[in-house]
Write a protein that holds these residues in place. Structure first.
Motif, PDB file in Angstrom:
ATOM      1  N   ARG A   1      63.214  23.802  51.050  1.00  0.00           N
ATOM      2  CA  ARG A   1      63.725  23.295  52.474  1.00  0.00           C
ATOM      3  C   ARG A   1      63.592  21.706  52.453  1.00  0.00           C
ATOM      4  NH1 ARG A   1      62.516  28.190  55.412  1.00  0.00           N
ATOM      5  NH2 ARG A   1      64.023  29.453  53.863  1.00  0.00           N
ATOM      6  N   GLN A   2      64.477  21.201  53.092  1.00  0.00           N
ATOM      7  CA  GLN A   2      64.440  19.509  53.108  1.00  0.00           C
ATOM      8  C   GLN A   2      63.531  19.255  54.239  1.00  0.00           C
ATOM      9  OE1 GLN A   2      68.361  18.269  53.907  1.00  0.00           O
ATOM     10  NE2 GLN A   2      69.167  18.811  51.855  1.00  0.00           N
ATOM     11  N   SER A   3      62.070  18.930  53.780  1.00  0.00           N
ATOM     12  CA  SER A   3      61.129  18.639  54.867  1.00  0.00           C
ATOM     13  C   SER A   3      61.559  17.036  55.570  1.00  0.00           C
ATOM     14  CB  SER A   3      59.797  18.373  54.078  1.00  0.00           C
ATOM     15  OG  SER A   3      59.538  19.600  53.359  1.00  0.00           O
TER      16      SER A   3
ATOM     17  N   SER B   1      56.263  20.019  46.398  1.00  0.00           N
ATOM     18  CA  SER B   1      57.353  19.212  46.785  1.00  0.00           C
ATOM     19  C   SER B   1      57.968  18.638  45.839  1.00  0.00           C
ATOM     20  CB  SER B   1      57.109  18.404  47.985  1.00  0.00           C
ATOM     21  OG  SER B   1      56.587  19.051  49.050  1.00  0.00           O
TER      22      SER B   1
ATOM     23  N   GLU C   1      71.294  14.742  49.705  1.00  0.00           N
ATOM     24  CA  GLU C   1      71.327  16.221  50.234  1.00  0.00           C
ATOM     25  C   GLU C   1      71.997  17.268  49.535  1.00  0.00           C
ATOM     26  OE1 GLU C   1      73.561  15.741  53.929  1.00  0.00           O
ATOM     27  OE2 GLU C   1      71.705  15.086  55.168  1.00  0.00           O
TER      28      GLU C   1
ATOM     29  N   GLY D   1      70.064  18.680  46.369  1.00  0.00           N
ATOM     30  CA  GLY D   1      68.828  19.377  46.778  1.00  0.00           C
ATOM     31  C   GLY D   1      69.464  21.106  46.986  1.00  0.00           C
TER      32      GLY D   1
ATOM     33  N   ILE E   1      64.381  13.538  55.493  1.00  0.00           N
ATOM     34  CA  ILE E   1      65.469  12.695  54.847  1.00  0.00           C
ATOM     35  C   ILE E   1      65.284  11.121  55.413  1.00  0.00           C
ATOM     36  CG2 ILE E   1      67.812  12.148  54.148  1.00  0.00           C
ATOM     37  CD1 ILE E   1      68.177  15.372  54.094  1.00  0.00           C
TER      38      ILE E   1
ATOM     39  N   VAL F   1      64.678  11.925  49.923  1.00  0.00           N
ATOM     40  CA  VAL F   1      64.359  13.128  50.424  1.00  0.00           C
ATOM     41  C   VAL F   1      63.096  14.047  50.048  1.00  0.00           C
ATOM     42  CG1 VAL F   1      66.123  14.344  48.835  1.00  0.00           C
ATOM     43  CG2 VAL F   1      65.916  15.379  51.158  1.00  0.00           C
ATOM     44  N   THR F   2      62.460  14.738  50.681  1.00  0.00           N
ATOM     45  CA  THR F   2      61.560  15.548  50.463  1.00  0.00           C
ATOM     46  C   THR F   2      61.765  16.896  50.488  1.00  0.00           C
ATOM     47  OG1 THR F   2      59.875  14.097  51.106  1.00  0.00           O
ATOM     48  CG2 THR F   2      59.126  16.301  50.802  1.00  0.00           C
ATOM     49  N   LEU F   3      61.909  17.781  49.300  1.00  0.00           N
ATOM     50  CA  LEU F   3      62.125  19.288  49.279  1.00  0.00           C
ATOM     51  C   LEU F   3      60.796  19.954  49.000  1.00  0.00           C
ATOM     52  CD1 LEU F   3      65.203  18.769  46.799  1.00  0.00           C
ATOM     53  CD2 LEU F   3      65.456  18.822  49.141  1.00  0.00           C
TER      54      LEU F   3
END
Length: 545
Positions: A334-336, A64, A79, A82, A338, A20-22
């Motif tokens: 924000r979760q860019s 990020s 998820e 984050g 997943i 996941v990218t936050l």
């Protein structure tokens, strides 16, 4: 267990996983500070470790944070770690059903809502109760009961001109909209909590603690207008998930406030206890979602302890406690993206690593058989015992604590071949020295062990301490190498003390080894014993016989 077999679980680089990218978001729109990003990385890493997940990778890249968790079934975990974990305690100003209200439809006179007294019996409440330590414990976060919706029932639609209050008629109490901003009421009308995206992060702008907010509950069945936050999540000292002794199978999260939070929570519950209807409710809001909104029925809560209950299952309660325990992230994320990721190194490299280990083992075997002859059997059996014991420990750790073996960990296991080989080589050389000095084999086995033992313990202690230090100061995959290096060093001590030495004591009592057979590795010629010592040793053997 993997594929029905007892095998170690593999890490992200060998078996793939979820990533996941936050992306960090700031109120000013400027890039986040490096110190804030580093703090966020540390908190997320603590959350991952608190969930018992091994070999996860948490790294910062610009604005990020990339979180990678091994295993394709870890999406929910990724998820969860984050979450910003911004916890607020706010007074409810107004609540209504989840669906949006049409803003352009004329409205008939609002329907009457039951009085606060009529709905009070069905509503969960915040009440002080004596804990085992004698402190007052507030049942703070309970799931809304069926009566709550009635107690705070709103008219089916709101007037288009957004009055600050609604007229009252007869003895029936109407919703109190006083003090609510017009813009907040308009936002409340438009909010549709049945849309899942409106229940995950508020759907847009960064939330401010000192302003009124419009949010949904976590089930999407109700929406709320909440007042400014009076107690912040940073005032939570400790959070723990425990089983509810009064409700079998249900779990709750207990919160302990610090001194400042205790006073603030007491002031908030004092104010709410003097109100009726929706304004008697205290909303517990986590990441712009109302976890629960119970009412105050027995006065203020001043004990500094609260409980979050809400039909939690064990995993849900533990996840929430884990997030709260390690604190809120310093930034909003924000979760860019997943997505599931394929192995970055893959099974081919795993096969290559295992092949390298087998080649190393083969080279060691050839060397010890060539140089030590029959004693090579002791060496190979010691290596095999060490390998089986290490494999069993790693497999059990995978089964019970979620440990995952990475390619770096495989490297640590390969290094262990040299550590184990070094231990029995030290022992064999000490044994040779004793025989050259004129000791019989039985005497040499015991006397050489005392000298070799100290050397082996010293060498393994140094290696183990190096592994511990490397594990502490490193992150991610390097820790995998340090862990397996330390583990195999400990296993080496067990094998040498409990297997190699006892086996040697038994072998020298046999005719093949004790008699000095030329292929035993203990013959006079193999040991390089002078003729004078040979004669003295033969006389000693004759007397012993």
């Amino acid at each position: 267990m993997r594929d029905g077999k007892y095998l170690p679980q593999l890490g992200l680089d060998l078996a793939g996983g979820t990533t996941v990218t936050l992306t960090a978001v700031t109120e000013s729109g400027n890039p986040p500070q490096e110190e804030q990003m580093n703090q966020a990385v540390n908190i997320i890493r603590q959350r991952v470790n608190g969930l018992g997940i091994a070999e996860a990778q948490v790294t910062a890249q610009g604005d990020s944070i990339i979180v990678q968790v091994p295993g394709h079934s870890q999406r929910e975990v990724v998820e969860q770690v984050g979450q910003t974990a911004k916890l607020y305690f706010r007074q409810v100003l107004f609540s209504d059903a989840a669906a949006p209200q049409p803003s352009n439809t004329p409205t008939s006179s609002p329907s009457a809502s039951p009085s606060a007294e009529e709905g009070q019996s069905g509503r969960p409440s915040i009440e002080p109760s004596e804990s085992s330590s004698g402190r007052a414990m507030g049942k703070a976060l309970q799931n809304e009961g069926p009566g709550q919706a009635q107690a705070g029932a709103a008219p089916s639609t709101l007037p288009t001109n957004m009055p600050t209050s609604l007229p009252t008629g007869g003895t029936q109490q109407q919703p109190d909209l006083s003090g609510i901003k017009k813009s907040t009421l308009m936002e409340f009308q438009k909010l549709d909590c049945t849309d899942k995206k409106n229940r995950s992060g508020g759907g847009g702008e960064i939330e401010k603690a000192n302003e009124q907010v419009v949010v949904c509950d976590r089930d999407g069945t109700r929406k709320y207008i909440l007042g400014p936050a009076k107690v912040l999540g940073t005032s939570v000292d400790e959070a723990e998930a425990i089983s509810d002794p009064q409700d079998f199978g249900q779990w709750k999260v207990t919160l302990d406030f610090d001194g400042k939070g205790t006073k603030q929570f007491a002031a908030l519950t004092t104010e709410a206890s003097q109100q009726q209807g929706d304004r008697n409710l205290i909303a517990i809001e986590l990441d712009r979602t109302v976890i629960s909104a119970p009412g105050i029925t027995n006065g203020a809560i001043t004990g500094g302890t609260a409980e979050i209950t809400g039909d939690f299952k064990q995993k849900e309660a533990q996840d929430l406690a884990n997030v709260l325990r390690y604190g809120a992230l310093p930034l909003e994320f924000r979760q860019s993206s997943i997505e599931s990721v394929s192995p970055t190194l893959g099974r081919e490299l795993l096969t290559g690593g295992l092949l390298a280990g087998l080649i190393g083992l083969g080279v060691v075997a050839i060397y010890v058989f060539f140089y030590y002859r029959g004693l090579g059997v002791v060496s190979i059996l010691s290596l095999a015992g060490s390998a089986l014991l290490t494999f069993g420990v790693v497999t059990l750790m995978s089964e019970f604590i979620g440990y995952r073996l990475t390619l770096a960990g495989v490297g640590g296991l390969i290094v262990a071949i040299g550590i184990t080989a070094d231990s029995f080589i030290v022992y064999f050389e000490r044994l040779r020295d004793e025989v050259r000095e004129g000791k019989t084999l039985r005497q040499a086995v015991e006397r050489s062990w005392g000298r070799a033992r100290r050397t082996i313990l010293t060498a393994d202690t140094v290696t183990f301490l190096a592994a511990v230090i490397l594990y502490i100061v490193s992150v991610d995959q390097v820790r995998g190498f340090a862990f397996t290096l330390g583990l195999t060093t400990f296993v080496d001590i067990l094998v040498v003390f409990l297997f190699t030495k006892p086996l040697m004591s038994l072998l020298v009592r046999t005719r093949f080894f004790g008699g000095g057979h030329r292929f035993s590795g203990l013959s006079a010629s193999s040991l390089g014993v002078p003729e004078s010592v040979k004669a003295r040793t033969r006389r000693v053997r004759t007397r012993e016989a």
